[in-house]
Motif scaffolding. Structure first.
Motif, mmCIF file in Angstrom:
data_model
loop_
_atom_site.group_PDB
_atom_site.id
_atom_site.type_symbol
_atom_site.label_atom_id
_atom_site.label_comp_id
_atom_site.label_asym_id
_atom_site.label_seq_id
_atom_site.Cartn_x
_atom_site.Cartn_y
_atom_site.Cartn_z
ATOM 1 N N MET A 1 -51.623 -7.677 -113.329
ATOM 2 C CA MET A 1 -52.886 -7.030 -112.991
ATOM 3 C C MET A 1 -53.911 -7.295 -114.095
ATOM 4 O O MET A 1 -53.595 -7.141 -115.274
ATOM 5 C CB MET A 1 -52.685 -5.517 -112.824
ATOM 6 N N THR A 2 -55.102 -7.704 -113.735
ATOM 7 C CA THR A 2 -56.135 -7.974 -114.725
ATOM 8 C C THR A 2 -56.733 -6.673 -115.257
ATOM 9 O O THR A 2 -56.591 -5.604 -114.656
ATOM 10 C CB THR A 2 -57.255 -8.833 -114.128
ATOM 11 N N THR A 3 -57.423 -6.796 -116.405
ATOM 12 C CA THR A 3 -58.064 -5.648 -117.056
ATOM 13 C C THR A 3 -59.531 -5.963 -117.266
ATOM 14 O O THR A 3 -59.874 -7.054 -117.729
ATOM 15 C CB THR A 3 -57.401 -5.361 -118.411
ATOM 16 N N THR A 4 -60.415 -5.048 -116.945
ATOM 17 C CA THR A 4 -61.850 -5.233 -117.153
ATOM 18 C C THR A 4 -62.312 -4.339 -118.305
ATOM 19 O O THR A 4 -62.023 -3.136 -118.321
ATOM 20 C CB THR A 4 -62.641 -4.893 -115.882
ATOM 21 N N VAL A 5 -63.022 -4.951 -119.263
ATOM 22 C CA VAL A 5 -63.491 -4.215 -120.441
ATOM 23 C C VAL A 5 -64.922 -4.636 -120.769
ATOM 24 O O VAL A 5 -65.414 -5.660 -120.286
ATOM 25 C CB VAL A 5 -62.582 -4.489 -121.665
ATOM 26 N N LYS A 6 -65.575 -3.874 -121.622
ATOM 27 C CA LYS A 6 -66.901 -4.210 -122.125
ATOM 28 C C LYS A 6 -66.765 -5.172 -123.303
ATOM 29 O O LYS A 6 -65.878 -5.026 -124.140
ATOM 30 C CB LYS A 6 -67.643 -2.961 -122.581
ATOM 31 N N ALA A 7 -67.688 -6.155 -123.371
ATOM 32 C CA ALA A 7 -67.621 -7.147 -124.445
ATOM 33 C C ALA A 7 -68.995 -7.745 -124.683
ATOM 34 O O ALA A 7 -69.897 -7.654 -123.829
ATOM 35 C CB ALA A 7 -66.619 -8.241 -124.085
ATOM 36 N N VAL A 8 -69.153 -8.382 -125.841
ATOM 37 C CA VAL A 8 -70.408 -9.047 -126.206
ATOM 38 C C VAL A 8 -70.240 -10.547 -126.042
ATOM 39 O O VAL A 8 -69.323 -11.146 -126.624
ATOM 40 C CB VAL A 8 -70.796 -8.713 -127.658
ATOM 41 N N ILE A 9 -71.132 -11.157 -125.261
ATOM 42 C CA ILE A 9 -71.069 -12.591 -125.023
ATOM 43 C C ILE A 9 -72.392 -13.247 -125.391
ATOM 44 O O ILE A 9 -73.430 -12.590 -125.510
ATOM 45 C CB ILE A 9 -70.730 -12.919 -123.546
ATOM 46 N N SER A 10 -72.331 -14.556 -125.577
ATOM 47 C CA SER A 10 -73.517 -15.383 -125.780
ATOM 48 C C SER A 10 -73.582 -16.382 -124.638
ATOM 49 O O SER A 10 -72.654 -17.164 -124.448
ATOM 50 C CB SER A 10 -73.427 -16.110 -127.125
ATOM 51 N N ARG A 11 -74.688 -16.358 -123.879
ATOM 52 C CA ARG A 11 -74.808 -17.231 -122.708
ATOM 53 C C ARG A 11 -75.506 -18.546 -122.997
ATOM 54 O O ARG A 11 -75.263 -19.549 -122.321
ATOM 55 C CB ARG A 11 -75.576 -16.519 -121.598
ATOM 56 N N ALA A 12 -76.415 -18.564 -123.996
ATOM 57 C CA ALA A 12 -77.223 -19.760 -124.224
ATOM 58 C C ALA A 12 -77.656 -19.834 -125.679
ATOM 59 O O ALA A 12 -77.766 -18.812 -126.373
ATOM 60 C CB ALA A 12 -78.452 -19.754 -123.312
ATOM 61 N N LYS A 13 -77.916 -21.036 -126.141
ATOM 62 C CA LYS A 13 -78.284 -21.308 -127.529
ATOM 63 C C LYS A 13 -79.504 -20.494 -127.963
ATOM 64 O O LYS A 13 -80.527 -20.478 -127.277
ATOM 65 C CB LYS A 13 -78.565 -22.803 -127.695
ATOM 66 N N ASN A 14 -79.349 -19.806 -129.084
ATOM 67 C CA ASN A 14 -80.420 -19.038 -129.721
ATOM 68 C C ASN A 14 -80.916 -17.855 -128.900
ATOM 69 O O ASN A 14 -81.913 -17.221 -129.265
ATOM 70 C CB ASN A 14 -81.621 -19.937 -130.068
ATOM 71 N N GLU A 15 -80.226 -17.527 -127.832
ATOM 72 C CA GLU A 15 -80.625 -16.389 -127.008
ATOM 73 C C GLU A 15 -79.895 -15.130 -127.470
ATOM 74 O O GLU A 15 -78.774 -15.197 -127.971
ATOM 75 C CB GLU A 15 -80.311 -16.660 -125.538
ATOM 76 N N PRO A 16 -80.535 -13.956 -127.318
ATOM 77 C CA PRO A 16 -79.864 -12.710 -127.708
ATOM 78 C C PRO A 16 -78.540 -12.536 -126.985
ATOM 79 O O PRO A 16 -78.371 -12.969 -125.839
ATOM 80 C CB PRO A 16 -80.869 -11.626 -127.288
#
Length: 366
Positions: A1-16
């Motif tokens: 069973m998968t688990t869903t959690v909160k996390a910080v990601i970066s989607r694109a170069k130099n973007e917040p």
């Protein structure tokens, strides 16, 4: 069973960065899920965000972490559910040519989790340094978990996962500074401060901190063990060498650590050392940088020119030892933590890091 959690990601170069949901799969045979308690905000995370490492977006950031093992794969033997661990990115394979030569600190095939974590839509995430710990939970290989004293503060212990270990290892493991020797550290951010603290624990008698910030130099002396400081702002390379020699009885130092990673600071490290001294590069250069040195000087100065990756550490040996030294009041690991923040504060922490306002911001998970 998968688990869903909160996390910080970066989607694109130099973007917040973005706080979002991620999905963690069930662990593979040798994988574990770790519930993260704290994770330091490292320059490497910023480099990932800004495209300075690869362009394999989106990234799951964070890697200087401590937490508790929550779930293990069927063939995991290294850790058990409930173990308190610091995560590392040198899970040695034991089979590559470096490992077989007895040099696992240079392992060429370190282990990571066998499966990818994803966004809610199934997009695979590239975990920073194979860890990805700006998250309530993360998936790693069992070898990336190093058990340490469970009484240690997670916000403090987790810093051994990267920057602090890189700096202190540069002095102690790579530079091999010994009791009674002298060392100069150029650049006293988090990595440089750790090199100073490592040299103090090793028993170096002259520990010279070099930087352009009086505030950082004061901290190096008051909190981390520097015996002398030099503000190099406005000094020529020759003048810097003279100042180091004045402090060290007319000679260069036994070990010179470049914790900045610029051609100029590397040259300074090269010339402030004594004949047959050791130069250690732990600051990370960018791909466009080049270095020029008179070839005769390279020959005539002798000694060793070394690069330090992860402080040439072995996590299973070094992490528990330095946590114990911290617990005993003999290594100032807690002094690297300048602020404790929530998971939504990573982008602001990057800004403070760029301005040199903190050694480490640490994300704490409640």
């Amino acid at each position: 069973m998968t688990t869903t959690v909160k996390a910080v990601i970066s989607r694109a170069k130099n973007e917040p960065v973005e706080l979002t949901d991620i999905v963690i799969p069930d662990p593979g045979e040798n994988d574990v899920i770790v519930r993260i308690q704290a994770c330091g905000v490292c320059h490497t995370d910023l480099a990932y965000r800004d495209g300075g490492i690869t362009d394999d977006y989106p990234f799951l950031l964070g890697h200087e972490a401590a937490g508790v093992v929550e779930q293990v794969g069927d063939r995991v033997t290294h850790v058990e559910v409930g173990d308190y661990v610091v995560l590392n990115w040198r899970a040695v394979c034991g089979q590559c040519r470096a490992c077989k030569k007895g040099e696992p600190k240079y392992c060429f095939d370190t282990h990571n989790a066998s499966k990818k974590m994803t966004l809610a839509d199934g997009t695979e995430l590239e975990a920073a340094l194979g860890i990805g710990a700006f998250a309530e939970k993360t998936l790693v290989h069992e070898g990336q978990c190093t058990k340490v004293n469970s009484e240690a503060d997670p916000a403090v212990a987790g810093l051994l996962g990267c920057g602090v270990m890189a700096g202190l290892g540069a002095a102690v493991n790579t530079g091999e500074v010994k009791r009674g020797e002298s060392i100069a550290v150029i650049g006293v951010g988090g990595v440089g401060m750790a090199a100073i603290a490592g040299a103090a624990v090793a028993g170096a008698t002259k520990i010279i901190a070099i930087d352009i910030s009086d505030a950082k130099l004061a901290r190096a002396k008051e909190e981390f063990g520097a015996t002398h400081t030099i503000n190099s702002s406005g000094l020529s390379d020759d003048e810097l060498v003279e100042k180091v020699q004045e402090i060290n009885g007319g000679f260069g130092v036994d070990v010179a650590v470049d914790a900045v990673g610029l051609p100029q600071t590397y040259k300074q490290a090269f010339y402030v050392r004594d004949l047959a001294g050791r130069v250690v590069l732990v600051g990370v250069p960018t791909p466009d940088m080049t270095l020029e040195l008179p070839f005769l000087d390279v020959f005539s100065h002798g000694g060793a020119l070394k690069s330090s990756w992860y402080g040439d550490c072995l996590p299973e040996r070094d992490f528990p030892m330095y946590v114990d030294l911290y617990q005993e009041g003999r290594f100032p690991l807690d002094r690297f933590v300048d602020e404790r923040i929530g998971i939504d504060g990573v982008e602001d922490a990057f800004g403070k890091m760029k301005q040199g306002e903190v050694l480490r911001s640490v994300v704490e998970f409640k």
